[in-house]
Design a protein around this motif. Structure first.
Motif, PDB file in Angstrom:
ATOM      1  N   VAL A 126       0.753  -1.315  -0.031  1.00  0.00           N
ATOM      2  CA  VAL A 126      -0.028  -0.104  -0.097  1.00  0.00           C
ATOM      3  C   VAL A 126       1.004   1.301  -0.022  1.00  0.00           C
ATOM      4  CG1 VAL A 126      -1.763   1.341   1.262  1.00  0.00           C
ATOM      5  CG2 VAL A 126      -1.848  -1.110   1.202  1.00  0.00           C
ATOM      6  N   CYS A 127       0.644   2.111  -0.874  1.00  0.00           N
ATOM      7  CA  CYS A 127       1.471   3.504  -1.260  1.00  0.00           C
ATOM      8  C   CYS A 127       0.707   4.376  -0.333  1.00  0.00           C
ATOM      9  CB  CYS A 127       1.924   3.564  -2.579  1.00  0.00           C
ATOM     10  SG  CYS A 127       0.266   4.014  -3.410  1.00  0.00           S
ATOM     11  N   ASN A 128       1.654   5.314  -0.005  1.00  0.00           N
ATOM     12  CA  ASN A 128       1.228   6.612   0.843  1.00  0.00           C
ATOM     13  C   ASN A 128       0.133   7.321   0.510  1.00  0.00           C
ATOM     14  OD1 ASN A 128       3.461   6.023   2.405  1.00  0.00           O
ATOM     15  ND2 ASN A 128       4.825   7.906   1.763  1.00  0.00           N
ATOM     16  N   ASN A 129      -0.021   7.322  -0.827  1.00  0.00           N
ATOM     17  CA  ASN A 129      -1.189   8.230  -1.278  1.00  0.00           C
ATOM     18  C   ASN A 129      -2.306   7.413  -1.808  1.00  0.00           C
ATOM     19  OD1 ASN A 129       0.037  10.769  -1.160  1.00  0.00           O
ATOM     20  ND2 ASN A 129       1.703  10.060  -2.660  1.00  0.00           N
ATOM     21  N   ALA A 130      -2.304   6.091  -1.520  1.00  0.00           N
ATOM     22  CA  ALA A 130      -3.257   5.104  -1.878  1.00  0.00           C
ATOM     23  C   ALA A 130      -4.803   5.703  -1.495  1.00  0.00           C
ATOM     24  CB  ALA A 130      -3.190   3.782  -1.358  1.00  0.00           C
ATOM     25  N   LEU A 131      -5.577   5.361  -2.450  1.00  0.00           N
ATOM     26  CA  LEU A 131      -7.058   5.964  -2.101  1.00  0.00           C
ATOM     27  C   LEU A 131      -8.025   4.875  -2.561  1.00  0.00           C
ATOM     28  CD1 LEU A 131      -6.858   9.699  -3.422  1.00  0.00           C
ATOM     29  CD2 LEU A 131      -7.387   8.992  -0.984  1.00  0.00           C
ATOM     30  N   CYS A 132      -7.542   3.803  -2.800  1.00  0.00           N
ATOM     31  CA  CYS A 132      -8.372   2.648  -3.289  1.00  0.00           C
ATOM     32  C   CYS A 132      -9.202   2.162  -2.395  1.00  0.00           C
ATOM     33  CB  CYS A 132      -7.309   1.558  -3.854  1.00  0.00           C
ATOM     34  SG  CYS A 132      -6.034   0.950  -2.697  1.00  0.00           S
ATOM     35  N   LEU A 199      -3.099   5.342   4.653  1.00  0.00           N
ATOM     36  CA  LEU A 199      -2.912   6.741   5.463  1.00  0.00           C
ATOM     37  C   LEU A 199      -3.911   7.862   4.957  1.00  0.00           C
ATOM     38  CD1 LEU A 199       1.122   7.111   4.758  1.00  0.00           C
ATOM     39  CD2 LEU A 199      -0.350   6.018   6.766  1.00  0.00           C
ATOM     40  N   LYS A 200      -4.420   7.621   3.812  1.00  0.00           N
ATOM     41  CA  LYS A 200      -5.478   8.534   3.318  1.00  0.00           C
ATOM     42  C   LYS A 200      -6.753   7.905   3.157  1.00  0.00           C
ATOM     43  CE  LYS A 200      -2.342  11.895   1.037  1.00  0.00           C
ATOM     44  NZ  LYS A 200      -1.120  11.607   1.378  1.00  0.00           N
ATOM     45  N   SER A 201      -7.780   8.779   3.402  1.00  0.00           N
ATOM     46  CA  SER A 201      -9.271   8.321   2.984  1.00  0.00           C
ATOM     47  C   SER A 201     -10.146   9.383   2.601  1.00  0.00           C
ATOM     48  CB  SER A 201      -9.815   7.267   4.211  1.00  0.00           C
ATOM     49  OG  SER A 201      -9.887   8.301   5.310  1.00  0.00           O
ATOM     50  N   PHE A 202     -11.324   9.154   2.056  1.00  0.00           N
ATOM     51  CA  PHE A 202     -12.222  10.213   1.708  1.00  0.00           C
ATOM     52  C   PHE A 202     -13.415   9.442   1.376  1.00  0.00           C
ATOM     53  CE2 PHE A 202     -14.475  13.380  -0.523  1.00  0.00           C
ATOM     54  CZ  PHE A 202     -14.464  14.382  -0.061  1.00  0.00           C
ATOM     55  N   ASN A 203     -14.627  10.153   1.773  1.00  0.00           N
ATOM     56  CA  ASN A 203     -15.860   9.284   1.361  1.00  0.00           C
ATOM     57  C   ASN A 203     -16.179  10.062   0.118  1.00  0.00           C
ATOM     58  OD1 ASN A 203     -18.326   8.279   0.870  1.00  0.00           O
ATOM     59  ND2 ASN A 203     -19.103   8.782   3.116  1.00  0.00           N
ATOM     60  N   PHE A 204     -16.203   9.276  -1.013  1.00  0.00           N
ATOM     61  CA  PHE A 204     -16.524   9.817  -2.340  1.00  0.00           C
ATOM     62  C   PHE A 204     -18.052   9.836  -2.662  1.00  0.00           C
ATOM     63  CE2 PHE A 204     -11.965   9.015  -2.825  1.00  0.00           C
ATOM     64  CZ  PHE A 204     -11.577  10.249  -3.518  1.00  0.00           C
TER      65      PHE A 204
END
Ligand code: SF4
Ligand code: SF4
Length: 339
Positions: A126-132, A199-204
């Motif tokens: 899992v990369c630092n910027n993964a949003l998958c 490390l990153k997340s968002f509810n799309f």
């Protein structure tokens, strides 16, 4: 399968096509033809800058030759390939391209290369910027012939097609079809650790509606002032697929020549320039709106899935921090990022 067998197994897939995957060229990890399986093995969990779309939808190629009698398509770039090392987001990206480029009329170049390719997917680091995880594309259930999950001490291998079975038959002594409780425990542990490493997340989920409601938002002009129209976001995005064509004429015969096709980006200033000099999206804000409307709203409306597969590349490579996360956060809150 034990990791020690991997190289020999990959070599044995040669009869299914030429081996392609993530290899290091000029100090950069990129999808390319592999000289041998050993070249691929250390890179399989890592992410390339340019996605695997380049193997199916090349950056530049000759489409056909023409003269006064007509044209002859050039399919010389199509070959049987075994493409190894595609992470879940990459496979979701290809499935998105299939929906776009496979829709009537289908793109014959892309579809032929897809038909001639065997896909061997691979679990990623899992990369630092993964949003998958946020885009529900961190796992994959379709779109591969084989999929390897690197649990650590062994690979758990999912078979996705009859070709996948045939590949395993080539070296069936490497595979054990008896999955034990310990194996399942190891897999569950691997998933837990993986899920905790984002490390990153968002509810799309609300983005299609938010895109509708924020068309006139000041947020767009804030990002438009920063954007340098470099097109990098389109080049690195696995679901961007726009291209341009140019005709190259023979210097000795103006009726003879070839048509070339190359990647394009709706972020470029002249993308929507038409005859007569009118530009439908001369303003950078309009181009940004188009790009993000496609990713966060339009693809979903047309194909039932968003156009973003959460690879994180726009987060990593836009030189001025314009990406699917900063745009979605700003449109949702009405606040632009702090400098
Ligand atoms: S959003 Fe970023 S990567 Fe895309 S064109 Fe603008 S500056 Fe370049
Ligand atoms: S929009 Fe950004 S995160 Fe989403 S698929 Fe494209 S490059 Fe990856």
């Amino acid at each position: 399968m034990q990791p020690k067998f991997l190289e020999v197994f990959l070599e044995s897939t040669e009869k299914f096509g030429t081996l392609y995957g993530p290899v290091v060229r000029n100090d950069i990890l990129t999808y390319d033809k592999a000289q041998n399986a050993a070249e691929l093995v250390p890179n399989l969990c890592e992410k390339t800058m340019i996605p695997a779309k380049k193997l199916f939808h090349p950056m530049r190629f000759d489409m056909f030759k023409f003269d006064e009698n007509g044209f002859v398509p050039d399919y010389s770039m199509i070959e049987r390939r075994v493409v190894v090392g595609l992470h879940p987001c990459e496979i979701h990206g290809l499935l998105t391209l299939d929906r776009v480029l496979g829709s009537a009329p289908p793109d014959p170049y892309y579809m032929e290369q897809r038909k001639n390719s065997v896909i061997v997917g691979w679990s990623c680091a899992v990369c630092n910027n993964a949003l998958c995880k946020s885009t529900n594309t961190d796992m994959i259930q379709e779109g591969f012939d084989l999929f390897f999950v690197d649990v650590g001490e062994f690979y758990l291998v999912w078979i996705g097609s009859s070709i996948g079975y045939d590949m395993i038959h080539e070296k069936e002594e490497f595979f054990d079809d008896k999955v034990t409780h310990e194996d399942l425990d190891a897999y569950t542990e691997w998933r837990k650790k993986r899920n905790a490493s984002f490390l990153k997340s968002f509810n799309f989920d609300n983005m299609p509606d938010i895109m509708d409601m924020t068309f006139a938002s000041e947020v767009w002009s804030y990002f438009a002032d920063k954007c340098i129209s470099c097109g990098q976001c389109s080049m690195v995005c696995p679901t961007c697929n726009c291209y341009n064509v140019t005709d190259q004429f023979d210097v000795t015969n103006a009726l003879k020549g070839k048509r070339e096709r190359m990647w394009d980006s709706c972020m470029f200033a002249d993308y929507s320039l038409v005859a007569g000099g009118h530009n439908f999206r001369g303003a950078r804000a309009d181009r940004l709106k188009l790009w993000y409307t496609h990713k966060l709203k339009a693809y979903g409306g047309e194909f039932g899935k968003p156009g973003c597969v959460g690879c994180g590349r726009c987060v990593e490579y836009c030189p001025v921090d314009i990406n699917v996360l900063t745009i979605s956060e700003a449109l949702t809150t009405g606040e632009v990022p702090k400098q």
